[in-house]
Scaffold this active site. Sequence first.
Site, short mmCIF file in Angstrom:
data_model
loop_
_atom_site.label_atom_id
_atom_site.label_comp_id
_atom_site.label_asym_id
_atom_site.label_seq_id
_atom_site.Cartn_x
_atom_site.Cartn_y
_atom_site.Cartn_z
N TYR A 1 0.85 -1.20 0.00
CA TYR A 1 0.00 0.00 0.00
C TYR A 1 0.88 1.24 0.00
CZ TYR A 1 -3.58 3.37 1.48
OH TYR A 1 -4.44 4.44 1.56
N ASP B 1 9.19 2.92 0.17
CA ASP B 1 8.10 3.55 0.90
C ASP B 1 8.30 3.22 2.37
OD1 ASP B 1 5.82 4.34 2.15
OD2 ASP B 1 4.44 3.42 0.73
N LYS C 1 3.59 8.93 9.00
CA LYS C 1 3.36 8.30 10.30
C LYS C 1 4.30 8.81 11.41
CE LYS C 1 0.56 4.78 8.34
NZ LYS C 1 0.65 4.04 7.11
C1 LIG Z 1 0.02 4.50 5.78
C2 LIG Z 1 0.82 4.27 4.57
C3 LIG Z 1 0.77 5.13 3.45
C4 LIG Z 1 -0.23 6.24 3.35
O1 LIG Z 1 -0.06 7.22 4.30
P1 LIG Z 1 -1.30 8.18 4.66
O2 LIG Z 1 -0.71 9.15 5.61
O3 LIG Z 1 -2.35 7.31 5.22
O4 LIG Z 1 -1.72 8.83 3.38
C5 LIG Z 1 1.65 4.91 2.43
N1 LIG Z 1 2.53 3.90 2.47
C6 LIG Z 1 2.61 3.06 3.50
C7 LIG Z 1 3.64 1.98 3.51
C8 LIG Z 1 1.75 3.19 4.58
O5 LIG Z 1 1.79 2.32 5.58
#
Ligand SMILES: *Cc1c(COP(=O)(O)O)cnc(C)c1O
Length: 428
Positions: free
Chosen positions: A144, A239, A267
């Site tokens: 994701y 990511d 995060k």
């Molecule tokens: C949470 C998450 C996102 C998206 O971040 P948001 O602040 O919810 O837009 C993207 N990549 C990873 C790996 C994530 O865990």
Amino acid sequence: MRYQRSSALYQAAQKVIPGGVNSPVRAFKAVGGTPIFVEKAKGAYLYDEDGNRLIDYISSWGPVILGHAFEPVIKAVIERAKLGTSFGMPTALETEIASLAVQMVPNIDKIRFVNSGTEACMSAIRLARGVTGREKIIKFAGCYHGHSDSFLIQAGSGAVTFGSPNSPGVTQGTAKDTLLAKYNDLESVAEIFKENENQIAAIIVEPVAGNMGCIPPKEGFLEGLRSFCDAQGTLLVFDEVMTGFRLAPGGAQEKLGVKADIITFGKVLGGGLPVGAFAAKNEIMQHLAPEGPVYQAGTLSGNPLAMAAGLAMLTELNKNPSIFSSLEAKTKTLHEGMESILLRKGMPFQINRFGSMISLHFTAEEVVDFETAALGNNDFFKKYFHGMLDEGIYLPPSAFESYFLNDALSMEDIYFTLKAFEKTINGF
Ligand SMILES: *Cc1c(COP(=O)(O)O)cnc(C)c1O
């Protein structure tokens, strides 16, 4: 436990907010039941609107790694708010947090702040396309990267096919530029490179996957991606929205010893306020506006309250890196306890763990990618989730999510959790 107020609040919310929530996983669709409305939180505990106390294993999906309402973060935000909440002008604070981030994270010279992980990944891919002059990207099924169009693509029948959008509203035109590979499967990546020689702008990957449960990279997987990228002038995007400042001060790059070209954050970086960022070496970042032609902007980017929270968080993690080993030790204790209970019960299970990320799948198959993660028995998971909730333990309400431990959890909390776990599993 009683959830009367939560139920009433959920009813009211559904009248004015789609599904009653502002992010879908909060709605408990995968596990059924009423989402719990939280009133406040402190340390390792959530207090809901009905006055129940819950031990929290989500930590806001990662950000509150030092526990809820962590004093230095709260103080920084309050002090900063008195000076004004947003200016649309540069502040010294932005340089301060950028300098600290650049010092903590290996392999980056510059960092650009945005407002979410979604924005960070979206911008990182635009930058990769701008730098390489190529359009196609590779992503992995089950990873994701936020909800921007290019990433809402999942595996079709084969891993090595053009993706088809998995949300209405994403155009075929966008979907065709996202090529899907299988996590932990270098062969699937090799095939895509072969069929699209010198056309791939970037591979984007969660260095430790956390959005299909926790799935660590197999030995050699990330190194393999690195060599494919080097061979074809493709940029490797880690990511690290989840892993950044969680696995180590320098995130997965540091922990796993593999260098990425562009790294995204979110995060933990915001300490619980809305922050994302992407970072790279100068030769890549110089392509970004206003230095270069790749456009990216934000009215609230670098917001002083968010930067103050992030700076307080990073400062703490930087001066006290033993937090990471202590978190890992707590997660290991949880892992070993769960494992011995499940073994005694004789249930099929897989527990995956990396650092302070951990997840439980009810399947006998090793969970290494999206397909194997999907083998988990969801009826078991629902029963497990609600059983734990009844004991006052708040787990992610979906088997496709990792738990995120926070450092406010005490060993007593872990033992309490294991007692609840034993009771729940014995009830199966
Ligand atoms: C949470 C998450 C996102 C998206 O971040 P948001 O602040 O919810 O837009 C993207 N990549 C990873 C790996 C994530 O865990």
